[in-house]
Design a protein around this motif. Structure first.
Motif, PDB file in Angstrom:
ATOM      1  N   HIS A  20       3.159  -1.124   3.309  1.00 32.54           N
ATOM      2  CA  HIS A  20       2.781  -2.349   4.013  1.00 32.54           C
ATOM      3  C   HIS A  20       2.193  -3.356   3.032  1.00 32.54           C
ATOM      4  O   HIS A  20       1.509  -2.978   2.071  1.00 32.54           O
ATOM      5  CB  HIS A  20       1.764  -2.047   5.121  1.00 32.54           C
TER       6      HIS A  20
ATOM      7  N   ASP B 271       0.846  -1.188   0.000  1.00 28.69           N
ATOM      8  CA  ASP B 271       0.000   0.000   0.000  1.00 28.69           C
ATOM      9  C   ASP B 271       0.884   1.240   0.000  1.00 28.69           C
ATOM     10  O   ASP B 271       2.113   1.146  -0.084  1.00 28.69           O
ATOM     11  CB  ASP B 271      -0.969  -0.016   1.185  1.00 28.69           C
ATOM     12  N   GLU B 272       0.208   2.411   0.129  1.00 23.64           N
ATOM     13  CA  GLU B 272       0.953   3.651   0.022  1.00 23.64           C
ATOM     14  C   GLU B 272       1.939   3.846   1.168  1.00 23.64           C
ATOM     15  O   GLU B 272       2.904   4.603   1.049  1.00 23.64           O
ATOM     16  CB  GLU B 272      -0.006   4.831  -0.006  1.00 23.64           C
ATOM     17  N   SER B 273       1.734   3.095   2.246  1.00 25.03           N
ATOM     18  CA  SER B 273       2.654   3.191   3.384  1.00 25.03           C
ATOM     19  C   SER B 273       3.769   2.159   3.300  1.00 25.03           C
ATOM     20  O   SER B 273       4.616   2.091   4.185  1.00 25.03           O
ATOM     21  CB  SER B 273       1.887   2.998   4.703  1.00 25.03           C
TER      22      SER B 273
END
Length: 704
Positions: free
Chosen positions: A86, A82-84
């Motif tokens: 993760h 994901d954008e983080s």
């Protein structure tokens, strides 16, 4: 009434059913609308979420190689983040084949649609088809966008690819070495006579010596061969070992020129060079053009062999064990040892550098790994000279020792900063290809070596003298020995003929020495020199047989017409010197032995005449050796004139002898037979010596 009531009940029942059905339909439409709305919201949510997710490779197996019909050793894996950053679980990833070799439909994937696990991973396994070539697999999020797609590559090889690789490498290396030999042979034949005179004129001037080493090695394309020649010349006494050190430094520079030539990417024209060279050699009437053609032919074959090796090594680009092995070569110690061992094995630094350039052109060898290999190649080059010196004398062994010491200095200079040297080369020539950088590194290493060692070459010679010590030579078990002939030179006719000539000159000097010893037994009746004469005759016979055997071993296929004529001249002169020795030992010595036992003697005038004629013939033998050694045609003509003069003198001496007999001189009467025989045998020796002058003149006419 009953019927009406019944009909009325049915009507109400139908109305109730229709009402219920309508109600359900309304509920259904409401649910569908609600579901569509939720689905749209969910899809929008997913699309928005995927916009903030990325697809990346999770392992080092994006490019693999394998065997046709078998699964790859590792699966193809992707990870969804994901954008983080993760991992995301439960995302559908699709895998599909996007390319495979023509007419191959046998390849298959173990999974086409895979949900990512808790680590965000999804994988599939590829089973290769039956056709060798390149297979490509794409992986992407099923609902994603094209920019989220990744491509995996697999190269399929035949099941017997290792065997094919070995055959192709062996064949390519064979063509490469043959091409180098042919190119060298052609250049030697066109410049062989100059090559001989060049090597004979090595002086004490270090710069000139280095230049000669560079020139000779450029011609013969091998510093190992140059070092073997130097060992041979020092062993024969033609050179001093101290004079060879600058030549060896120049030979190292000559080898780098070969590497620079190989680094040129002209493999596309290799067959054109083969064709041009073949037609020049086959159809040209001029001898020099023939050898130029043979050199071009070898040049083309050399590059064709490089091309075959390059294509053969292409499967190794994706062969993980081989890549890991090459990475270890970046360690300076490992690279130096491997380079030294391989160069010593094939006994050609040029061939080893050529193989390195092929590996580099395929992306298999880095510059950081190449430099230690080059240093190792320098260290392995002297092995050939070392082997050649095993049976040589102490001075010749020093040539091999100095070669090893010089090459060891190059390793000590550069071994500690191979990486920095690579960076320096890239800064000096940022646009150069990797093969060119390797060739430049080779040139820089040997150029710096020359600049460092050439000014201190006398000190290097002193150090070699100290290392070699002052141990006495082992006594030679043979009664006679060869000084000049070197079996290692038989493949190079221009040099081999020169060595044979030196041995024949030595044999002629022995024959002249025999002649100088033959007169005292006649004049003084002292038979003591006869034992030495018989011993020298045995040495002449030994040398004659050894020289003839040497001629049989010289590569006649590599001789040009001039060298064939020279061979005939040398063998003819050899036989004449042998006949002179036979006349002295077989005719004159046996008569001297019998004469020393007689009770009577020559007259004083007879002794004076024999001494006078002996001096004349001895001068003729001296002229004969000078004509043979220097190819002095003026002296050859002078010898022919002297031969006519001596024939007249011989008849005059006979007449004077007969005059003494007619006068009744008893000493002349009793010595008449032996006196006339000695005069006749002296004249026979003069004839054999003059024949050597005649063949020199005839050979000069044929060589024009």
């Amino acid at each position: 009434m009953y019927i009406y009531e019944r009909n009325e009940g049915c009507r109400k029942k139908h109305e109730h059913t229709l009402l219920t059905l309508g109600r359900y339909l309304a509920y259904g439409f409401l649910l569908i609308s609600l579901a569509s709305s939720l689905q749209a919201q969910d899809s929008a949510f997913i699309q928005e979420a995927y916009r903030h997710r990325s697809l990346s490779l999770s392992s080092d197996f994006a490019s693999q190689s394998g065997i046709c019909g078998q699964s790859l050793p590792q699966p193809f894996e992707v990870r969804v983040l994901d954008e983080s950053g993760h991992p995301v679980q439960g995302i559908r990833v699709a895998f599909y084949l996007v390319a495979q070799p023509d007419q191959d439909q046998d390849a298959s994937l173990s999974h086409m649609l895979v949900l990512t696990d808790s680590s965000g991973l999804a994988y599939t396994e590829l089973t290769l088809g039956s056709k060798p070539g390149t297979y490509r697999v794409a992986g992407r999020i099923e609902e994603g966008f094209p920019e989220n797609e990744v491509i995996f590559t697999a190269k399929a090889s035949r099941k017997n690819w290792v065997w094919i690789l070995m055959i192709s490498l062996s064949g390519g290396l064979g063509l490469f070495l043959f091409g180098m030999h042919a190119m060298s042979e052609g250049m030697q034949q066109s410049a062989g006579e100059r090559l001989r005179s060049i090597l004979e004129n090595v002086t004490r001037n270090r710069v000139v010596g280095a230049g000669i080493g560079t020139l000779v090695t450029t011609i013969i394309q091998s510093s190992s061969a140059t070092s073997v020649m130097l060992v041979s010349f020092v062993n024969a006494g033609l050179l001093q070992f101290r004079q060879t050190i600058p030549v060896l430094l120049g030979a190292a520079i000559g080898t780098t020129i070969t590497a620079q030539i190989i680094a040129f990417k002209i493999t596309e024209y290799s067959l054109l060079l083969v064709a041009v060279g073949f037609f020049l050699q086959a159809f040209s009437k001029k001898e020099k053009l023939k050898y130029v053609g043979y050199s071009l032919f070898g040049f083309g074959v050399l590059f064709f062999g490089l091309e075959i090796m390059s294509e053969a090594m292409s499967p190794l680009r994706d062969y993980t064990p081989f890549i890991e092995l090459l990475l270890r070569l970046e360690s300076p110690l490992v690279g130096i040892l491997v380079g030294a061992a391989f160069t010593a094995l094939i006994q050609s630094s040029s061939a080893f550098v050529g193989i390195m350039i092929v590996l580099a052109s395929q992306g298999l060898l880095s510059l950081d790994a190449s430099i230690p290999l080059l240093l190792g190649s320098n260290l392995g080059t002297p092995v050939t000279a070392l082997l050649a010196s095993l049976r040589a004398n102490k001075e010749a062994k020093k040539v091999a020792m100095s070669f090893i010491l010089v090459k060891l200095i190059s390793v000590l200079i550069f071994a500690g900063w191979t990486v920095q040297l690579g960076k320096l080369l890239q800064q000096l020539s940022p646009e150069a290809s990797l093969p060119r950088l390797i060739a430049n590194a080779h040139t820089l290493i040997n150029g710096v070596l020359m600049l460092v060692v050439l000014p201190v070459s006398p000190q290097v010679a002193w150090l070699v003298d100290r290392i070699a010590g002052k141990a006495k030579e082992k006594p030679d078990s043979q009664a006679f020995r060869i000084l000049y002939l070197d079996q290692a030179m038989t493949s190079t006719p221009s040099l081999a003929l020169n060595l044979a000539k030196q041995e024949i000159i030595r044999m002629g000097m022995i024959a002249r020495n025999m002649f100088s010893m033959i007169l005292p037994p006649f004049l003084k009746k002292d038979a003591s020199p006869l034992g030495e004469i018989y011993k020298l005759e045995q040495e002449v016979d030994f040398l004659s047989e050894a020289i003839k055997d040497y001629f049989l071993k010289i590569n006649r296929e590599s001789m040009n017409n001039r060298q064939m004529n020279e061979s005939f001249q040398l063998l003819y002169s050899l036989n004449e010197f042998e006949k002179i020795a036979d006349v002295i030992s077989g005719n004159l010595a046996t008569r001297a032995e019998r004469w020393s036992l007689k009770n009577y003697d020559f007259s004083e005038q007879g002794k004076k005449e024999l001494k006078q004629f002996h001096e004349k013939i001895d001068k003729q033998l001296k002229r004969c050796l000078e004509v043979f050694d220097e190819a002095n045609l003026q002296k050859a003509e002078h010898m022919k004139a002297k031969h006519k003069e001596y024939r007249i003198l011989s008849r005059e001496l006979e007449k004077q002898h007969y005059d003494r007999i007619l006068e009744g001189m008893s000493e002349s009467i009793v010595s008449s037979k032996i006196h006339l025989e000695v005069l006749a045998l002296f004249s026979t020796i003069d004839s054999h010596a003059t024949s050597i002058a005649r063949i020199a003149l005839d050979w000069n006419q044929k060589s024009k």
